[in-house]
Design an enzyme around this catalytic site. Structure first.
Site, PDB file in Angstrom:
ATOM      1  NE  ARG A 189      -9.407   5.909  -1.292  1.00 50.36           N
ATOM      2  CZ  ARG A 189      -9.746   4.970  -0.448  1.00 50.36           C
ATOM      3  NH1 ARG A 189     -10.620   4.061  -0.819  1.00 50.36           N
ATOM      4  NH2 ARG A 189      -9.230   4.919   0.768  1.00 50.36           N
TER       5      ARG A 189
ATOM      6  CG  HIS B 255      -5.688   0.029  -6.095  1.00 51.52           C
ATOM      7  ND1 HIS B 255      -6.468  -1.030  -5.709  1.00 51.52           N
ATOM      8  CD2 HIS B 255      -5.428   0.708  -4.953  1.00 51.52           C
ATOM      9  CE1 HIS B 255      -6.653  -1.009  -4.394  1.00 51.52           C
ATOM     10  NE2 HIS B 255      -6.040   0.039  -3.912  1.00 51.52           N
TER      11      HIS B 255
HETATM   12  N1  COA Z   1      -8.428   3.625  -5.544  1.00 48.81           N
HETATM   13  C1  COA Z   1      -9.230   2.777  -4.915  1.00 48.81           C
HETATM   14  N2  COA Z   1      -9.041   2.367  -3.647  1.00 48.81           N
HETATM   15  C2  COA Z   1      -7.994   2.856  -3.020  1.00 48.81           C
HETATM   16  C3  COA Z   1      -7.118   3.764  -3.608  1.00 48.81           C
HETATM   17  C4  COA Z   1      -7.372   4.151  -4.930  1.00 48.81           C
HETATM   18  N3  COA Z   1      -6.598   5.034  -5.571  1.00 48.81           N
HETATM   19  N4  COA Z   1      -6.174   4.083  -2.708  1.00 48.81           N
HETATM   20  C5  COA Z   1      -6.452   3.399  -1.600  1.00 48.81           C
HETATM   21  N5  COA Z   1      -7.550   2.661  -1.775  1.00 48.81           N
HETATM   22  C6  COA Z   1      -8.233   1.840  -0.797  1.00 48.81           C
HETATM   23  C7  COA Z   1      -7.761   0.448  -0.737  1.00 48.81           C
HETATM   24  O1  COA Z   1      -8.551  -0.376  -1.554  1.00 48.81           O
HETATM   25  C8  COA Z   1      -7.948   0.120   0.724  1.00 48.81           C
HETATM   26  O2  COA Z   1      -9.278  -0.285   0.933  1.00 48.81           O
HETATM   27  P1  COA Z   1      -9.647  -1.262   2.142  1.00 48.81           P
HETATM   28  O3  COA Z   1      -9.175  -0.594   3.390  1.00 48.81           O
HETATM   29  O4  COA Z   1     -11.101  -1.345   2.001  1.00 48.81           O
HETATM   30  O5  COA Z   1      -8.923  -2.550   1.884  1.00 48.81           O
HETATM   31  C9  COA Z   1      -7.740   1.441   1.428  1.00 48.81           C
HETATM   32  O6  COA Z   1      -7.925   2.423   0.461  1.00 48.81           O
HETATM   33  C10 COA Z   1      -6.388   1.667   2.014  1.00 48.81           C
HETATM   34  O7  COA Z   1      -5.550   0.679   1.559  1.00 48.81           O
HETATM   35  P2  COA Z   1      -4.122   0.797   0.940  1.00 48.81           P
HETATM   36  O8  COA Z   1      -3.961   1.992   0.085  1.00 48.81           O
HETATM   37  O9  COA Z   1      -3.825  -0.517   0.351  1.00 48.81           O
HETATM   38  O10 COA Z   1      -3.290   1.066   2.211  1.00 48.81           O
HETATM   39  P3  COA Z   1      -3.185   0.137   3.412  1.00 48.81           P
HETATM   40  O11 COA Z   1      -3.571   0.988   4.559  1.00 48.81           O
HETATM   41  O12 COA Z   1      -3.899  -1.138   3.264  1.00 48.81           O
HETATM   42  O13 COA Z   1      -1.651  -0.186   3.329  1.00 48.81           O
HETATM   43  C11 COA Z   1       0.660   0.194   3.647  1.00 48.81           C
HETATM   44  C12 COA Z   1      -0.762   0.600   3.956  1.00 48.81           C
HETATM   45  C13 COA Z   1       0.781  -1.235   3.180  1.00 48.81           C
HETATM   46  C14 COA Z   1       1.158   1.093   2.548  1.00 48.81           C
HETATM   47  C15 COA Z   1       1.444   0.430   4.965  1.00 48.81           C
HETATM   48  O14 COA Z   1       0.832  -0.314   5.985  1.00 48.81           O
HETATM   49  C16 COA Z   1       2.891   0.025   4.837  1.00 48.81           C
HETATM   50  O15 COA Z   1       3.677   0.766   4.298  1.00 48.81           O
HETATM   51  N6  COA Z   1       3.254  -1.185   5.354  1.00 48.81           N
HETATM   52  C17 COA Z   1       4.613  -1.699   5.325  1.00 48.81           C
HETATM   53  C18 COA Z   1       5.240  -1.670   6.706  1.00 48.81           C
HETATM   54  C19 COA Z   1       5.661  -0.253   7.053  1.00 48.81           C
HETATM   55  O16 COA Z   1       6.557   0.316   6.468  1.00 48.81           O
HETATM   56  N7  COA Z   1       4.960   0.322   8.030  1.00 48.81           N
HETATM   57  C20 COA Z   1       5.215   1.668   8.498  1.00 48.81           C
HETATM   58  C21 COA Z   1       4.442   2.669   7.667  1.00 48.81           C
HETATM   59  S1  COA Z   1       4.660   4.311   8.306  1.00 48.81           S
END
Ligand code: COA
Length: 161
Positions: free
Chosen positions: A91, A18
């Site tokens: 990724r 991140h």
């Molecule tokens: N480097 C390392 N890891 C990364 C990364 C990077 N550049 N980018 C993503 N990841 C990993 C994260 O660690 C995470 O790992 P995990 O699943 O093992 O915890 C995974 O990829 C995906 O996580 P993240 O990028 O945090 O996305 P998410 O799916 O957890 O979150 C939100 C998604 C929060 C952005 C989305 O649910 C959201 O916008 N929520 C708000 C409500 C909303 O508007 N919903 C409608 C959306 S259309």
């Protein structure tokens, strides 16, 4: 033109993957808002407050990066903070389908917002927060994958369990 970008995620916890993306974004945009989602569906290990605090400590070197917590729709949060770009990391090909769907939905909800994707260097393509937590729980060495503040907190979390 000055552009504010919002980088949403669960950040449970924030990793060097991140942080790599944040460092790139900090050079491209006037301001970057790291938006930590409540995301109760993922049953995070760290509370929202802990995740915001850890992310804040990890990005403290960047003057134009700010960390916030949010529990509403991402597009509403972006509007509240004047962001016109949603930033996400790609990724691997496996990330694409989910990201494509989310970008499409967000565009439908808020056509004025653009989703922009950045890719990490190879050494971070295999990092995810879950993998880091799984290794830490079994006493594996995660020191090269997370900032020091996260390393300490993960150690504390699993020691007291
Ligand atoms: N480097 C390392 N890891 C990364 C990364 C990077 N550049 N980018 C993503 N990841 C990993 C994260 O660690 C995470 O790992 P995990 O699943 O093992 O915890 C995974 O990829 C995906 O996580 P993240 O990028 O945090 O996305 P998410 O799916 O957890 O979150 C939100 C998604 C929060 C952005 C989305 O649910 C959201 O916008 N929520 C708000 C409500 C909303 O508007 N919903 C409608 C959306 S259309």
């Amino acid at each position: 033109m000055s552009i504010i970008a919002i980088y949403p995620g669960t950040f449970d916890p924030i990793t060097n993957g991140h942080l790599d993306l944040i460092a790139r974004a900090a050079k491209l945009f006037e301001k970057v808002i790291v938006a930590v989602a409540v995301n109760a569906g993922k049953a995070p290990l760290f509370s929202l407050q802990e995740r915001v605090h850890l992310a804040g400590e990890a990005v403290s070197a960047y003057e134009n990066v700010k960390v916030i917590g949010f529990d509403n729709l991402l597009v509403d949060c972006a509007r509240q903070h004047g962001a016109s770009v949603i930033l996400r990391g790609l990724r691997a090909v496996s990330d694409f389908e989910y990201e494509f769907q989310m970008a499409g939905m967000n565009r439908n909800l808020a056509p004025e917002l653009e989703t922009i994707f950045l890719t990490p260097p190879e050494k971070y393509t295999f990092i995810s927060s879950s993998v880091i937590k799984a290794i830490a729980e079994l006493n594996g060495d995660i020191s090269s994958f997370v900032p020091d503040c996260v390393f300490q907190q993960l150690f504390q979390k699993f020691k007291t369990r």
